[in-house]
Design a protein around this motif. Structure first.
Motif, PDB file in Angstrom:
ATOM      1  N   TRP A 127      16.588 137.855  14.724  1.00 44.51           N
ATOM      2  CA  TRP A 127      16.882 136.630  15.486  1.00 44.51           C
ATOM      3  C   TRP A 127      18.215 136.035  15.060  1.00 44.51           C
ATOM      4  O   TRP A 127      18.673 136.264  13.928  1.00 44.51           O
ATOM      5  CB  TRP A 127      15.802 135.571  15.221  1.00 44.51           C
ATOM      6  CG  TRP A 127      14.458 135.859  15.799  1.00 44.51           C
ATOM      7  CD1 TRP A 127      14.080 136.954  16.513  1.00 44.51           C
ATOM      8  CD2 TRP A 127      13.300 135.021  15.671  1.00 44.51           C
ATOM      9  NE1 TRP A 127      12.746 136.848  16.855  1.00 44.51           N
ATOM     10  CE2 TRP A 127      12.246 135.678  16.348  1.00 44.51           C
ATOM     11  CE3 TRP A 127      13.036 133.790  15.074  1.00 44.51           C
ATOM     12  CZ2 TRP A 127      10.961 135.135  16.439  1.00 44.51           C
ATOM     13  CZ3 TRP A 127      11.759 133.253  15.159  1.00 44.51           C
ATOM     14  CH2 TRP A 127      10.732 133.915  15.841  1.00 44.51           C
ATOM     15  N   VAL A 128      18.802 135.241  15.954  1.00 36.72           N
ATOM     16  CA  VAL A 128      19.958 134.440  15.524  1.00 36.72           C
ATOM     17  C   VAL A 128      19.460 133.493  14.430  1.00 36.72           C
ATOM     18  O   VAL A 128      18.265 133.177  14.372  1.00 36.72           O
ATOM     19  CB  VAL A 128      20.559 133.582  16.674  1.00 36.72           C
ATOM     20  CG1 VAL A 128      21.268 134.432  17.680  1.00 36.72           C
ATOM     21  CG2 VAL A 128      19.511 132.677  17.313  1.00 36.72           C
ATOM     22  N   GLU A 129      20.379 133.021  13.628  1.00 47.54           N
ATOM     23  CA  GLU A 129      19.964 132.085  12.578  1.00 47.54           C
ATOM     24  C   GLU A 129      19.474 130.792  13.240  1.00 47.54           C
ATOM     25  O   GLU A 129      20.127 130.274  14.149  1.00 47.54           O
ATOM     26  CB  GLU A 129      21.153 131.795  11.659  1.00 47.54           C
ATOM     27  CG  GLU A 129      20.709 131.188  10.347  1.00 47.54           C
ATOM     28  CD  GLU A 129      21.892 130.691   9.533  1.00 47.54           C
ATOM     29  OE1 GLU A 129      21.664 129.822   8.690  1.00 47.54           O
ATOM     30  OE2 GLU A 129      23.018 131.167   9.773  1.00 47.54           O
ATOM     31  N   MET A 130      18.328 130.310  12.793  1.00 44.25           N
ATOM     32  CA  MET A 130      17.800 129.061  13.381  1.00 44.25           C
ATOM     33  C   MET A 130      17.672 127.984  12.323  1.00 44.25           C
ATOM     34  O   MET A 130      17.148 128.235  11.242  1.00 44.25           O
ATOM     35  CB  MET A 130      16.424 129.327  13.995  1.00 44.25           C
ATOM     36  CG  MET A 130      16.511 130.071  15.291  1.00 44.25           C
ATOM     37  SD  MET A 130      14.965 129.995  16.154  1.00 44.25           S
ATOM     38  CE  MET A 130      15.153 131.422  17.204  1.00 44.25           C
ATOM     39  N   LYS A 131      18.160 126.797  12.694  1.00 43.76           N
ATOM     40  CA  LYS A 131      18.081 125.680  11.741  1.00 43.76           C
ATOM     41  C   LYS A 131      17.142 124.620  12.291  1.00 43.76           C
ATOM     42  O   LYS A 131      16.972 124.491  13.473  1.00 43.76           O
ATOM     43  CB  LYS A 131      19.464 125.090  11.536  1.00 43.76           C
ATOM     44  CG  LYS A 131      20.404 126.061  10.832  1.00 43.76           C
ATOM     45  CD  LYS A 131      21.526 125.295  10.133  1.00 43.76           C
ATOM     46  CE  LYS A 131      22.444 126.223   9.372  1.00 43.76           C
ATOM     47  NZ  LYS A 131      23.498 126.800  10.208  1.00 43.76           N
ATOM     48  N   LYS A 179      16.614 128.350  24.952  1.00 50.92           N
ATOM     49  CA  LYS A 179      17.371 127.257  24.307  1.00 50.92           C
ATOM     50  C   LYS A 179      17.359 127.440  22.789  1.00 50.92           C
ATOM     51  O   LYS A 179      18.366 127.192  22.117  1.00 50.92           O
ATOM     52  CB  LYS A 179      16.760 125.898  24.657  1.00 50.92           C
ATOM     53  CG  LYS A 179      17.201 125.354  25.993  1.00 50.92           C
ATOM     54  CD  LYS A 179      16.662 123.929  26.175  1.00 50.92           C
ATOM     55  CE  LYS A 179      16.736 123.466  27.605  1.00 50.92           C
ATOM     56  NZ  LYS A 179      18.083 123.312  28.113  1.00 50.92           N
ATOM     57  N   ALA A 180      16.218 127.857  22.250  1.00 53.70           N
ATOM     58  CA  ALA A 180      16.119 128.072  20.792  1.00 53.70           C
ATOM     59  C   ALA A 180      17.153 129.101  20.358  1.00 53.70           C
ATOM     60  O   ALA A 180      17.815 128.950  19.327  1.00 53.70           O
ATOM     61  CB  ALA A 180      14.710 128.532  20.421  1.00 53.70           C
ATOM     62  N   HIS A 181      17.307 130.140  21.170  1.00 48.77           N
ATOM     63  CA  HIS A 181      18.298 131.180  20.853  1.00 48.77           C
ATOM     64  C   HIS A 181      19.724 130.630  20.979  1.00 48.77           C
ATOM     65  O   HIS A 181      20.541 130.778  20.068  1.00 48.77           O
ATOM     66  CB  HIS A 181      18.110 132.383  21.778  1.00 48.77           C
ATOM     67  CG  HIS A 181      19.202 133.394  21.652  1.00 48.77           C
ATOM     68  ND1 HIS A 181      19.202 134.368  20.669  1.00 48.77           N
ATOM     69  CD2 HIS A 181      20.358 133.555  22.340  1.00 48.77           C
ATOM     70  CE1 HIS A 181      20.303 135.085  20.780  1.00 48.77           C
ATOM     71  NE2 HIS A 181      21.018 134.621  21.788  1.00 48.77           N
ATOM     72  N   VAL A 182      20.005 129.982  22.103  1.00 42.25           N
ATOM     73  CA  VAL A 182      21.372 129.527  22.378  1.00 42.25           C
ATOM     74  C   VAL A 182      21.806 128.465  21.362  1.00 42.25           C
ATOM     75  O   VAL A 182      22.926 128.483  20.852  1.00 42.25           O
ATOM     76  CB  VAL A 182      21.470 128.974  23.822  1.00 42.25           C
ATOM     77  CG1 VAL A 182      22.816 128.318  24.075  1.00 42.25           C
ATOM     78  CG2 VAL A 182      21.233 130.108  24.833  1.00 42.25           C
ATOM     79  N   GLU A 183      20.883 127.563  21.031  1.00 44.48           N
ATOM     80  CA  GLU A 183      21.225 126.463  20.117  1.00 44.48           C
ATOM     81  C   GLU A 183      20.942 126.807  18.661  1.00 44.48           C
ATOM     82  O   GLU A 183      21.268 126.035  17.764  1.00 44.48           O
ATOM     83  CB  GLU A 183      20.424 125.196  20.501  1.00 44.48           C
ATOM     84  CG  GLU A 183      20.745 124.673  21.892  1.00 44.48           C
ATOM     85  CD  GLU A 183      19.779 123.575  22.344  1.00 44.48           C
ATOM     86  OE1 GLU A 183      19.023 123.036  21.506  1.00 44.48           O
ATOM     87  OE2 GLU A 183      19.776 123.269  23.549  1.00 44.48           O
ATOM     88  N   GLY A 184      20.325 127.970  18.411  1.00 45.82           N
ATOM     89  CA  GLY A 184      19.919 128.313  17.045  1.00 45.82           C
ATOM     90  C   GLY A 184      18.964 127.259  16.500  1.00 45.82           C
ATOM     91  O   GLY A 184      19.062 126.834  15.355  1.00 45.82           O
TER      92      GLY A 184
END
Ligand code: NAD
Length: 445
Positions: free
Chosen positions: A441-445, A400-405
């Motif tokens: 990693w994808v950008e995470m906010k 979920k962390a990846h999919v939702e950033g």
């Protein structure tokens, strides 16, 4: 029906590739290959491995058309199978996965705990990208994935590419069954009938039988492992060498087993049951990544350079990755509809009746030309169910962390892990991992 196959090995520059090529050659009678390609995104690393394998293949199987490339179209066009073993971030990032959590007093491991989550978030986009290449250029092909961390990668496949022809598999249960075969004096693990359940790197055998006589072998196994763990007689006597870190893992099985003497455990459970012990016994300066970089990685590349310089592989020291023949078992099962029984990481869908149907579980399946058909496990005990529920939520939250950033989801995943004592420690690890993985990693906010 096809009788000869075209295979791409993704992660052509992997330290395992030469041994896997040797294993494929050994298995030509049951899985004939017409074309073999290597694919990697690191041209120079792959070139060394590939040039050595080119010589080896020319000498031992000149009929196989061999090539290597970093171009996805070239790699994934006209293939029947992709055997995927990539390591996004290489050993340099594995070192970070191990050392960052250890700095915060937590388990630092390739696939378990915070390090496994960091690696998972690097592997997800890399594996999904390869699935998309495969579907674009060879829509009928199958991906046999053993890139780690397999639990998180498998959950990402379920969520992001639910209809793709990907089978996720792990060699650890196979390795342990092979050890148990040695301990009991059997020649081959295939002489056992087993029942196993859990998540990847997080499971238990509930049955171990002699496939021919039906004899229940659990009492004999338990009697041995309560004193010796999975250290087989050859290692105990010093006749066979095993790296120190593995020896430690195999002996710790005694304590993992003690917690539930009804079942036979996967070695990786020690990270979740005895995290304090693991941290205490970890060298924070020199981890498994350092051991491999100085050991296997250096040895494999030195040997490949030697083959290239000599222009022959006739005297090579590269050994057949015999245990990896499970990949051929899997390919053969799909190609020839063999209905082999294999442990795979698949959606639960009720196979474990008292567990989340959407969890990716590792259980025995029958593999045929349509893929994997899981066997029914039935109910599992409260202890295993509780541990698995916690861990499966960690894996789902990472995806979920990846999919939702979402940084928040990753903080929740870290906090929920049995390897991390509190949300505040989880937060500190999170910040360090974010910094170390910003190129992956994808950008995470
Ligand atoms: P390695 O670092 O030696 O090789 C991995 C290769 O993957 C490298 O050459 C790298 O350049 C390449 N790579 C990285 N990202 C890529 C991408 N996005 N596209 C294409 N290529 C990419 O690693 P290794 O020790 O050989 O391990 C490879 C993988 O196999 C790891 O994930 C490891 O955990 C896994 N493994 C799995 C099992 C199992 O049964 N599940 C067993 C052994 C190893």
């Amino acid at each position: 029906m096809k009788t000869e196959f075209s295979v791409v090995i993704a992660g052509g520059g992997s330290t395992f590739t030469p041994g896997i090529v040797m294993m494929l050659l050994e298995n030509q009678d049951r899985f004939p290959i017409r074309k073999l390609k290597f694919y990697d995104n690191f041209a120079q690393r792959q070139e060394t491995i590939a040039e050595a394998c080119k010589i080896l293949l020319k000498e031992r199987a000149p009929h196989i058309e061999f090539s290597y490339t970093t171009d996805p179209e070239e790699a994934f066009t006209d293939i029947d199978f992709c055997m995927a073993h990539i390591r996004a971030g290489l050993y340099a990032m594995r070192e970070q996965d191990e050392k960052i959590p250890l700095r915060h007093g937590c388990v630092g491991q390739e696939t378990c705990g915070a390090g496994g989550m960091a690696y998972g978030l690097r592997s997800i986009p890399a594996v999904i990208e390869m699935i998309d290449y495969m579907e674009k250029y060879s829509p009928n092909a199958w991906m046999l994935n053993y890139s780690n961390p397999a639990a998180i990668v498998a959950e990402a496949c379920r969520v992001m590419r639910p209809n793709s022809k990907v089978l996720n598999i792990c060699d650890m249960p196979i390795g342990i069954e092979t050890r148990i075969a040695e301990i009991l004096g059997y020649e081959d693990r295939k002489q056992f009938d087993i029942m196993y359940y859990g998540l990847n790197h997080f499971g238990w055998w509930k049955e171990f039988k002699d496939a021919k006589t039906g004899e229940d072998l659990m009492p004999r196994i338990k009697e041995y492992i309560k004193d010796n763990g999975y250290l087989p007689p050859s290692v105990l006597s010093g006749a066979q060498h095993t790296d120190e870190s593995w020896k430690e893992t195999f002996i710790k099985v005694r304590d993992v087993y003690a917690l539930d003497p009804e079942t036979i455990p996967n070695t990786y459970l020690k990270y979740y049951m005895y995290p304090d012990y693991v941290v205490e016994h970890s060298n924070k300066e020199f981890t498994r990544a350092n051991e491999v970089m100085e050991g296997r990685e250096a040895e494999v590349f030195t040997e490949c350079h030697r083959i290239i310089a000599n222009g022959t592989a006739s005297d090579t020291t590269i050994e057949v990755e015999e245990h990896a023949s499970y990949i051929v078992d899997l390919a053969t099962a799909i190609a020839f509809n063999t209905k082999e029984r294999m442990l795979l990481i698949v959606p639960n869908n009720g196979a474990i009746s008292n567990f989340d149907p959407t969890a990716m579980v590792e259980i025995p399946c029958i593999v045929d030309n349509t893929g994997a058909k899981p066997l029914q496990i039935g109910e599992i005990p409260e202890f295993q169910k509780g541990m698995m529920s916690q861990q499966v939520s960690v894996e789902k939250l990472v995806v979920k962390a990846h999919v939702e950033g979402s940084k928040q989801r990753l903080w929740q995943a870290l906090t929920l892990s049995a390897t991390i004592p509190s949300a505040s420690v989880a937060k500190d690890i999170l910040e360090d991992l974010l910094e170390a993985n910003k190129d992956f990693w994808v950008e995470m906010k």
